[in-house]
Motif scaffolding. Structure first.
Motif, PDB file in Angstrom:
ATOM      1  N   ILE A  63       0.848  -1.206   0.000  1.00  0.00           N
ATOM      2  CA  ILE A  63       0.000   0.000   0.000  1.00  0.00           C
ATOM      3  C   ILE A  63       0.877   1.246   0.000  1.00  0.00           C
ATOM      4  CG2 ILE A  63      -1.742   1.322   1.275  1.00  0.00           C
ATOM      5  CD1 ILE A  63      -2.795  -1.318   2.372  1.00  0.00           C
ATOM      6  N   VAL A  64       1.885   1.255   0.884  1.00  0.00           N
ATOM      7  CA  VAL A  64       2.777   2.416   0.964  1.00  0.00           C
ATOM      8  C   VAL A  64       3.477   2.637  -0.382  1.00  0.00           C
ATOM      9  CG1 VAL A  64       4.915   3.281   2.008  1.00  0.00           C
ATOM     10  CG2 VAL A  64       3.102   2.351   3.465  1.00  0.00           C
ATOM     11  N   ALA A  65       3.909   1.553  -1.023  1.00  0.00           N
ATOM     12  CA  ALA A  65       4.589   1.681  -2.327  1.00  0.00           C
ATOM     13  C   ALA A  65       3.647   2.303  -3.356  1.00  0.00           C
ATOM     14  CB  ALA A  65       5.076   0.308  -2.795  1.00  0.00           C
ATOM     15  N   VAL A  71      -1.738  18.683   9.938  1.00  0.00           N
ATOM     16  CA  VAL A  71      -1.486  17.290   9.536  1.00  0.00           C
ATOM     17  C   VAL A  71      -2.347  16.339  10.358  1.00  0.00           C
ATOM     18  CG1 VAL A  71       0.237  15.440   9.553  1.00  0.00           C
ATOM     19  CG2 VAL A  71       0.862  17.704   8.698  1.00  0.00           C
ATOM     20  N   HIS A  72      -2.388  16.546  11.666  1.00  0.00           N
ATOM     21  CA  HIS A  72      -3.129  15.636  12.533  1.00  0.00           C
ATOM     22  C   HIS A  72      -4.615  15.609  12.182  1.00  0.00           C
ATOM     23  CE1 HIS A  72      -4.344  13.378  16.001  1.00  0.00           C
ATOM     24  NE2 HIS A  72      -5.041  14.380  16.504  1.00  0.00           N
ATOM     25  N   SER A  73      -5.191  16.791  11.935  1.00  0.00           N
ATOM     26  CA  SER A  73      -6.629  16.817  11.648  1.00  0.00           C
ATOM     27  C   SER A  73      -6.927  16.197  10.273  1.00  0.00           C
ATOM     28  CB  SER A  73      -7.181  18.240  11.755  1.00  0.00           C
ATOM     29  OG  SER A  73      -6.550  19.088  10.831  1.00  0.00           O
ATOM     30  N   ILE A  74      -6.033  16.401   9.305  1.00  0.00           N
ATOM     31  CA  ILE A  74      -6.244  15.766   7.989  1.00  0.00           C
ATOM     32  C   ILE A  74      -6.090  14.250   8.119  1.00  0.00           C
ATOM     33  CG2 ILE A  74      -5.370  15.557   5.620  1.00  0.00           C
ATOM     34  CD1 ILE A  74      -4.496  18.546   5.883  1.00  0.00           C
ATOM     35  N   PHE A  75      -5.136  13.836   8.935  1.00  0.00           N
ATOM     36  CA  PHE A  75      -4.973  12.398   9.155  1.00  0.00           C
ATOM     37  C   PHE A  75      -6.243  11.799   9.768  1.00  0.00           C
ATOM     38  CE2 PHE A  75      -3.592   8.564  11.375  1.00  0.00           C
ATOM     39  CZ  PHE A  75      -3.038   7.881  10.309  1.00  0.00           C
ATOM     40  N   LEU A  76      -6.873  12.522  10.691  1.00  0.00           N
ATOM     41  CA  LEU A  76      -8.126  12.041  11.294  1.00  0.00           C
ATOM     42  C   LEU A  76      -9.221  11.882  10.237  1.00  0.00           C
ATOM     43  CD1 LEU A  76      -8.379  14.065  14.644  1.00  0.00           C
ATOM     44  CD2 LEU A  76      -7.977  11.605  14.399  1.00  0.00           C
ATOM     45  N   VAL A  77      -9.243  12.793   9.254  1.00  0.00           N
ATOM     46  CA  VAL A  77     -10.234  12.681   8.169  1.00  0.00           C
ATOM     47  C   VAL A  77      -9.981  11.407   7.349  1.00  0.00           C
ATOM     48  CG1 VAL A  77     -11.035  13.715   5.996  1.00  0.00           C
ATOM     49  CG2 VAL A  77     -10.641  15.171   7.986  1.00  0.00           C
ATOM     50  N   MET A  78      -8.695  11.093   7.138  1.00  0.00           N
ATOM     51  CA  MET A  78      -8.335   9.938   6.306  1.00  0.00           C
ATOM     52  C   MET A  78      -8.425   8.610   7.064  1.00  0.00           C
ATOM     53  SD  MET A  78      -5.040  11.704   4.443  1.00  0.00           S
ATOM     54  CE  MET A  78      -4.593  10.236   3.506  1.00  0.00           C
ATOM     55  N   TYR A  99     -10.334   5.423   6.317  1.00  0.00           N
ATOM     56  CA  TYR A  99     -10.005   4.733   5.066  1.00  0.00           C
ATOM     57  C   TYR A  99      -8.606   4.135   5.116  1.00  0.00           C
ATOM     58  CZ  TYR A  99     -14.119   7.349   4.074  1.00  0.00           C
ATOM     59  OH  TYR A  99     -15.389   7.837   4.162  1.00  0.00           O
ATOM     60  N   VAL A 100      -7.871   4.457   6.192  1.00  0.00           N
ATOM     61  CA  VAL A 100      -6.512   3.956   6.390  1.00  0.00           C
ATOM     62  C   VAL A 100      -6.552   2.692   7.239  1.00  0.00           C
ATOM     63  CG1 VAL A 100      -4.317   4.463   7.554  1.00  0.00           C
ATOM     64  CG2 VAL A 100      -5.456   6.260   6.220  1.00  0.00           C
ATOM     65  N   ASN A 101      -7.443   2.684   8.222  1.00  0.00           N
ATOM     66  CA  ASN A 101      -7.544   1.579   9.173  1.00  0.00           C
ATOM     67  C   ASN A 101      -8.568   0.557   8.656  1.00  0.00           C
ATOM     68  OD1 ASN A 101      -8.431  -0.058  11.305  1.00  0.00           O
ATOM     69  ND2 ASN A 101      -7.998   1.503  12.841  1.00  0.00           N
ATOM     70  N   PRO A 102      -8.119  -0.686   8.384  1.00  0.00           N
ATOM     71  CA  PRO A 102      -9.037  -1.668   7.800  1.00  0.00           C
ATOM     72  C   PRO A 102     -10.243  -1.985   8.693  1.00  0.00           C
ATOM     73  CG  PRO A 102      -6.901  -2.672   8.311  1.00  0.00           C
ATOM     74  CD  PRO A 102      -6.748  -1.209   8.514  1.00  0.00           C
ATOM     75  N   LEU A 103     -10.098  -1.814  10.013  1.00  0.00           N
ATOM     76  CA  LEU A 103     -11.240  -2.057  10.909  1.00  0.00           C
ATOM     77  C   LEU A 103     -12.373  -1.088  10.605  1.00  0.00           C
ATOM     78  CD1 LEU A 103      -9.512  -2.578  14.385  1.00  0.00           C
ATOM     79  CD2 LEU A 103     -10.623  -4.304  12.969  1.00  0.00           C
ATOM     80  N   LEU A 104     -12.028   0.145  10.252  1.00  0.00           N
ATOM     81  CA  LEU A 104     -13.041   1.137   9.901  1.00  0.00           C
ATOM     82  C   LEU A 104     -13.427   1.016   8.435  1.00  0.00           C
ATOM     83  CD1 LEU A 104     -11.067   3.482  12.025  1.00  0.00           C
ATOM     84  CD2 LEU A 104     -13.520   3.751  12.149  1.00  0.00           C
ATOM     85  N   PHE A 151      -4.601  10.129  -1.394  1.00  0.00           N
ATOM     86  CA  PHE A 151      -5.844   9.648  -0.774  1.00  0.00           C
ATOM     87  C   PHE A 151      -6.480   8.564  -1.652  1.00  0.00           C
ATOM     88  CE2 PHE A 151      -9.514  11.573   2.001  1.00  0.00           C
ATOM     89  CZ  PHE A 151      -9.793  10.312   2.496  1.00  0.00           C
ATOM     90  N   ASN A 152      -6.538   8.837  -2.953  1.00  0.00           N
ATOM     91  CA  ASN A 152      -7.096   7.858  -3.895  1.00  0.00           C
ATOM     92  C   ASN A 152      -6.343   6.544  -3.896  1.00  0.00           C
ATOM     93  OD1 ASN A 152      -9.358   8.652  -5.294  1.00  0.00           O
ATOM     94  ND2 ASN A 152      -8.187  10.125  -6.504  1.00  0.00           N
ATOM     95  N   ALA A 153      -5.011   6.628  -3.985  1.00  0.00           N
ATOM     96  CA  ALA A 153      -4.195   5.414  -4.058  1.00  0.00           C
ATOM     97  C   ALA A 153      -4.329   4.606  -2.774  1.00  0.00           C
ATOM     98  CB  ALA A 153      -2.733   5.780  -4.298  1.00  0.00           C
ATOM     99  N   LEU A 154      -4.367   5.321  -1.656  1.00  0.00           N
ATOM    100  CA  LEU A 154      -4.489   4.676  -0.355  1.00  0.00           C
ATOM    101  C   LEU A 154      -5.779   3.868  -0.270  1.00  0.00           C
ATOM    102  CD1 LEU A 154      -3.161   4.655   2.471  1.00  0.00           C
ATOM    103  CD2 LEU A 154      -4.555   6.633   3.028  1.00  0.00           C
ATOM    104  N   VAL A 155      -6.887   4.512  -0.613  1.00  0.00           N
ATOM    105  CA  VAL A 155      -8.185   3.847  -0.484  1.00  0.00           C
ATOM    106  C   VAL A 155      -8.313   2.706  -1.483  1.00  0.00           C
ATOM    107  CG1 VAL A 155     -10.677   4.152  -0.616  1.00  0.00           C
ATOM    108  CG2 VAL A 155      -9.271   5.930   0.426  1.00  0.00           C
TER     109      VAL A 155
END
Lengths: 205, 205
Positions: A77-79, A165-172, A175-180, A99-103
């Motif tokens: 995913i990181v790659a 950065v922290h607040s944008i990370f919270l928005v993402m 979609y970053v954490n598979p549990l969510l 964001f797109n690539a991550l999701v």
């Protein structure tokens, strides 16, 4: 050191590396059929055709094998994210691509094969080091994009960098954490675009 | 109509309403001890001291009882949110108060008693009408706040209203939906403030 003084195990050379890799690949295959939770190291040994003791020479526990599989997936995913970011020309485009690539990569890797999700859920739920490293790397890529946008004047500079950065990370995060992410699968087409637009509005100078 | 022509069930008056309420209260108590999933209507009947047939006079199924409990809980959250919004003086303050009240009330009601979460998860996961009504009401309150802020000049007006509302709702969703909220419980102190700040930056004119 002579051989008499040193009865230590043989150094782990390329051959050992290959066996490790062979166990990881076979375990990934086995877990994706039978699930991580329900499989024991004995089941795994039987299915690979190795003895349990031989597997324990390479991995301390089932979790260690799960971690290796998880690391591989998260590194993929990181790659994908890094590749998407490098190809984008401006911080705005970099953020959208990230964001797109991550999701899309996370959805493919975790959910096109539900049993890999099973391992990812353990990893995220129990704070495995592979999951922590992944989150840190995503935050780091995000920080670089925001910093670049602030330096070029594309993004606002009033908000402290770490707060932005922290607040944008919270928005993402959902979609970053598979549990969510498992509960958001019907949103993966729409949400990255909508949320990227909102984040970019918040970053306007 | 004479009694001979009409063997229909008695009209459902205040007495019936009380019995319904009594069943809902007893079921809520029972579910919070034993969980929603594992309880049957027979278990419930035994524990309340009613016959199963008598319970079925008031509710078609266990899900119907679950829906009634869920509705009550979700209505309590909406009431807390509405109260918080009314007390705030500006659209900015209304948005912050809404988000805070939503997260803190939902956390209290669903997670201080984990077994109620069990019902909420069914509700959200299966799209019960109570869950859909709740989401619509939250979106409606949010729309009113954004519209008011746009009219007073406090918020930007370039983004189409429905787009702005939808993207903000996506930011709030992980704290609105109990299936997602369960994984965010370590963030409920910090996230509403950080995310409100980000959303308000995105709304700046």
């Amino acid at each position: 050191m002579s051989e008499i003084e040193s009865p230590a195990p043989q150094p782990r050379g390329p051959a050992d590396h290959n066996v490790r890799e062979q166990i990881v690949v076979a375990a990934e295959e086995h877990f994706s059929h039978y699930g991580y939770e329900k499989t024991t190291v004995s089941d795994l040994a039987r299915s690979i055709g190795f003895s349990k003791a031989y597997i324990y020479k390479f991995f301390d526990s089932k979790q260690a094998i799960g971690e290796a599989i998880c690391s591989k997936t998260l590194e993929a995913i990181v790659a994908a994210v890094e590749e998407a970011v490098v190809e984008a020309s401006t911080p705005t485009k970099k953020f959208r691509s990230m964001f797109n690539a991550l999701v899309s990569t996370a959805t493919d890797l975790f959910f096109n094969d539900r049993k890999l999700y099973d391992i990812a859920a353990h990893s995220a739920g129990e704070g495995w080091s592979s999951a922590r490293a992944y989150v840190q790397r995503i935050e780091q890529i995000l920080t670089e994009i925001i910093r670049e946008g602030r330096e070029s004047g594309e993004f606002e500079r009033k908000t402290p960098l770490d707060e932005a950065v922290h607040s944008i990370f919270l928005v993402m995060l959902p979609y970053v954490n598979p549990l969510l992410l498992q509960h958001n699968l019907d949103l993966v087409e729409d949400a990255p675009v909508q949320l990227s637009n909102l984040v970019l509005r918040s970053l306007a100078p």
